[in-house]
Motif scaffolding. Structure first.
Motif, PDB file in Angstrom:
ATOM      1  N   ARG A  23       0.834  -1.211   0.000  1.00 42.15           N
ATOM      2  CA  ARG A  23       0.000   0.000   0.000  1.00 42.15           C
ATOM      3  C   ARG A  23       0.866   1.257   0.000  1.00 42.15           C
ATOM      4  N   VAL A  26       2.451   1.802  -3.383  1.00 38.49           N
ATOM      5  CA  VAL A  26       1.459   2.312  -4.346  1.00 38.49           C
ATOM      6  C   VAL A  26       1.248   3.812  -4.141  1.00 38.49           C
ATOM      7  N   ALA A  48      -0.786   1.096 -12.116  1.00 37.50           N
ATOM      8  CA  ALA A  48      -0.552  -0.345 -12.037  1.00 37.50           C
ATOM      9  C   ALA A  48       0.598  -0.757 -12.953  1.00 37.50           C
ATOM     10  N   LEU A  51       3.960   0.151 -11.545  1.00 36.80           N
ATOM     11  CA  LEU A  51       4.316  -0.707 -10.414  1.00 36.80           C
ATOM     12  C   LEU A  51       4.473  -2.168 -10.812  1.00 36.80           C
ATOM     13  N   LEU A  58      -4.368  -3.542  -7.362  1.00 36.88           N
ATOM     14  CA  LEU A  58      -4.456  -2.114  -7.095  1.00 36.88           C
ATOM     15  C   LEU A  58      -5.839  -1.746  -6.572  1.00 36.88           C
TER      16      LEU A  58
END
Length: 222
Positions: A23, A26, A48, A51, A58
C-alpha cells in the motif's frame, strides 16, 4: 465413477504487514506521478503498469484514484509532521524552524507540475481534507508564531491569527491557480510566504531571516 469438479483457485489477497508495505509503495508511486504529470493524465491503469502490478491488486487496495490521491496527501502531511517534530527536538528557535520548513517546501514545489494543484478542485474529498487540516492546525500554528515574539523575532503588535488565515487562503490551490499563472511554483510560494513572515519580523528577526534566506536562494537558484 464420480467425476471431480474442476475448480479455479482465486488469486490470493494481500494480507498483513505485506499489504501495508505494498500500500505504501502504491501511494508513493501514485504521488510521484500525480505531481510530475498532473492528476488528470494519470490513470489507475498507468499506476498499475508503473508498479508492474495487476489492476485487481491495485483496486483491492484503493477503490479509485480519488481515494489514492487522498491517501497520498495524508501520507505527505504525516511525513511533514514527523520532520517538524524532529526540528522541534533539535532547537526552539522559531525562525530556524520556520525557514527549515520553508526550504523543504521550496524543494518540494520545484518538482511539482502546476497542473497538480489546478486539478485538485475536481476531487471534493481532497478539498475537504485541505480545509479541515487548515482549521485544525490554526491554533497550534498561531501559538508557534507567538513564541517568535518572546524570542524577539516577531513584532508583538501582529495578529497572527489573521496572518495564518491570510497565508492559508493565499496558498489555497484555487488562488494559486489564479494569481500564479506563468510563475514557477517555488517562486510563487516564496513571494507569498516571505512577504507575510518577514513583514511580521522585528529588525533583529529580519536580519536573521535575510542571512538564512540568502543561503536558501542560492541553493534553490530562485
Amino acid at each position: 465413477m464420480e467425476k471431480k469438479t474442476a475448480t479455479t483457485a482465486k488469486p490470493a489477497s494481500i494480507g498483513g504487514t505485506h499489504k501495508e508495505e505494498v500500500r505504501l509503495r502504491v501511494i508513493e508511486q501514485a504521488m510521484r506521478m500525480f505531481q510530475a504529470h498532473g492528476i488528470k493524465s494519470v490513470t489507475m491503469d498507468s499506476i498499475a503498469d508503473a508498479l508492474k502490478m495487476s489492476k485487481r491488486t491495485l483496486y483491492e487496495l484503493f477503490a479509485d484514484k480519488a481515494a489514492l490521491l487522498l491517501a497520498g496527501l495524508r501520507l505527505q502531511d504525516e511525513r511533514k509532521e514527523r520532520c517538524m517534530q524532529e526540528r522541534l527536538a533539535e532547537t526552539d528557535n522559531v525562525l530556524e524552524i520556520i525557514l527549515g520548513e520553508f526550504a523543504d517546501s521550496m524543494r518540494m514545489f520545484s518538482g511539482i507540475n502546476p497542473d497538480f494543484f489546478i486539478e485538485l478542485h475536481k476531487y471534493p474529498a481532497a478539498v475537504a481534507y485541505f480545509e479541515k487540516r487548515s482549521r485544525e492546525h490554526e491554533a497550534a500554528a498561531v501559538a508557534f508564531l507567538q513564541r517568535g515574539v518572546a524570542q524577539g523575532f516577531f513584532r508583538p503588535d501582529v495578529n497572527f491569527t489573521l496572518v495564518y488565515r491570510q497565508i492559508a487562503r493565499t496558498l489555497n490551490y484555487r488562488a494559486m491557480e489564479e494569481i500564479g499563472r506563468g510563475c514557477p511554483l517555488k517562486s510563487l510560494f516564496y513571494n507569498i510566504v516571505i512577504v507575510y513572515i518577514r513583514g511580521c519580523a522585528t529588525p533583529e528577526g529580519a536580519r536573521y531571516m535575510d542571512n538564512i534566506l540568502e543561503k536558501i536562494l542560492q541553493a534553490e537558484q530562485l
